[in-house]
Design an enzyme around this catalytic site. Structure first.
Site, PDB file in Angstrom:
ATOM      1  N   CYS A   3      21.869  45.469-132.244  1.00 33.58           N
ATOM      2  CA  CYS A   3      21.536  46.493-131.235  1.00 33.58           C
ATOM      3  C   CYS A   3      22.008  47.874-131.669  1.00 33.58           C
ATOM      4  O   CYS A   3      22.422  48.692-130.831  1.00 33.58           O
ATOM      5  CB  CYS A   3      22.121  46.146-129.870  1.00 33.58           C
ATOM      6  SG  CYS A   3      21.479  44.610-129.207  1.00 33.58           S
ATOM      7  N   ALA A   4      21.980  48.098-132.977  1.00 33.22           N
ATOM      8  CA  ALA A   4      22.329  49.425-133.510  1.00 33.22           C
ATOM      9  C   ALA A   4      21.426  49.630-134.730  1.00 33.22           C
ATOM     10  O   ALA A   4      21.878  49.785-135.851  1.00 33.22           O
ATOM     11  CB  ALA A   4      23.807  49.482-133.879  1.00 33.22           C
TER      12      ALA A   4
END
Ligand SMILES: Cc1ncc(COP(=O)(O)O)c(C=O)c1O
Length: 442
Positions: free
Chosen positions: A370-371
């Site tokens: 999620c980055a």
């Protein structure tokens, strides 16, 4: 009428539920699960489970009932605000809004800032901190390579920010690298430029003491499930004014002081914070668990940090012996919490994660965590695949887990897998996987 959690005098780290969990391997054996995925979701602390058990007989509606159990549940819910306030060293004037998780907290904050607020953040943030802030008023600073460079870059960005309300968003510890951001220094810069600063403490709160007054931050957000209290609660603590002026994030019961029928329309007087942003039936079990976890960690920081740092050193030293290993790093000079993301030359991260689970009973995370922005950049910098593996340490981790991971990776890299794997729906899975789910799922 308090539900005090049991105090321990032990010098050992707090025990987690599931420490002896046995998981199946594709070979038919069973082994103790090596959970090296604490950064995604941490196991429940035993004492948190005890606290929840203690509450459950008293569980009833919050804020809505005259019954005695309702009064107990309401008291537990409201007391949890004070317990969280203490954990983060909040100002007396700060509000404590209970949410579902960090994502929810940061989205609430994003919807509460005054119109036209200039927002400044680093592009290495987790999507929960990155995505709520988009548009012409947002400055995304390319991730710096050192703590000093981060401070300089923020100073420059704020000097160029338009006049008016300003807000800086920063993570306490990166979920990709575990590196600690220079929050106090960044807060000083923010203050000098008249900006507020919000701390995403999703990865910091489980690993280090955190005090908003000492750090000089205006808001802090974190999640119960990452701090050993997986019962669906999170929190946003901080200055009340913007939140008080904002329209409720969710509308419904609990957020309203009075609703009146004007025929063609409804007149609504919204509640004051924090209830204004807590519409719907509150998650009293979740916030009680969250508050309990905060208190338990507060009593064990010394042991917790020592335990994690010892295992982190063991992990990094071990991983460096794996051929083709490369650790991802953003702030090359920073201390770390127990998170290590890495690539192994010539091996897909998803394949490694699948084989570690299927053949060794090890749980790690693979992908871009999620980055996507920062992981894509860090991974491509070494011309490997565009995904990485992340091993993360917490209170449930043992030296055996770490050693098993290192040995497994060395074997996978030098001898290859002992099983055959295939890609299905973009994920690597073992062929002929006969591992059975636990009986309660059968
Ligand atoms: C640094 C960071 N911020 C925010 C989040 C979002 O947390 P949650 O999924 O609990 O909302 C995470 C989750 O991984 C995280 O690591």
């Amino acid at each position: 009428m308090t539900l005090a959690i049991t105090k321990t005098t032990s010098t050992a780290v707090p025990a987690v539920v599931g420490a002896d969990l046995r998981v199946p391997l594709v070979t038919g054996e069973r082994v103790t699960y090596a959970n090296l995925d604490h950064a995604a979701s941490a196991p429940c602390l035993q004492e948190v489970r005890d606290a929840v058990d203690e509450l459950l007989p008293w569980y009833a509606s919050v804020h809505r009932g005259a019954g005695f159990a309702s009064q107990v549940s309401t008291r537990v819910y409201e007391q949890a605000r004070d317990r969280i306030r203490k954990f983060v060293g909040a100002h007396a004037s700060d509000t404590v809004v209970f949410t579902r998780n960090t994502t929810d907290s940061l989205n609430l904050l994003a919807r509460s800032v005054p119109r036209g607020t200039a927002v400044v953040l680093f592009d290495s943030e987790h999507h929960a901190a990155l995505l709520p802030w988009r548009g012409p008023n947002v400055q995304r600073i390319p991730a710096p390579s050192s703590s000093g460079a981060a401070v300089v870059a923020l100073d420059r960005a704020l000097a160029a920010a338009p006049v008016g309300p300003r807000l800086v968003i920063v993570t306490g510890a990166s979920n990709v690298t575990g590196e600690l951001w220079p929050v106090a220094e960044l807060a000083k810069v923010a203050r000098r430029h008249g900006a507020r600063i919000a701390l995403d403490a999703a990865q910091l709160a489980p690993h280090r003491p955190l005090n908003v007054r000492e750090l000089g931050v205006d808001y802090v957000a974190f999640s119960g499930h990452k701090i050993y209290a997986p019962f669906g609660a999170g929190v946003l603590v901080g200055r009340a004014d913007w939140l008080q002026q904002a329209q409720p994030y969710l509308v419904g019961g609990g957020a309203t002081a009075k609703v009146t029928d004007h025929g063609d329309r409804l007149g609504v007087a919204w509640s004051a914070v924090p209830e204004r942003h807590e519409a719907g039936s509150p998650n009293v079990v979740g916030v009680h668990a969250l508050a309990a976890a905060c208190e338990i960690l507060s009593r064990h920081w010394e042991q917790t940090v020592a335990h994690e740092q010892e295992l982190l050193t063991r992990l990094r030293d071990g991983l460096r012996t794996v051929p083709g290993f490369r650790e991802l790093s953003i702030l090359t000079d920073a201390d770390k919490v127990g998170v290590v993301s890495f690539t192994i030359s010539g091996f897909d991260a998803g394949f490694l994660a699948a084989a570690l689970s299927a053949e060794y009973g090890i749980g790690v995370r693979d992908g871009a965590f999620c980055a996507h922005v920062i992981v894509g950049r860090l991974v491509k910098a070494g011309a490997h695949e565009d995904r990485a593996v992340r091993a993360s340490i917490g209170l449930g981790t043992t030296a055996e887990h770490v050693d098993r991971l290192v040995a497994a990776l060395r074997t996978l890299v030098t001898e290859g897998p002992k099983w055959t794997y295939t890609q299905r729906d973009g994920r690597w899975v073992p062929e002929d996987d006969s591992r059975t789910l636990p009986p309660f799922l059968a």
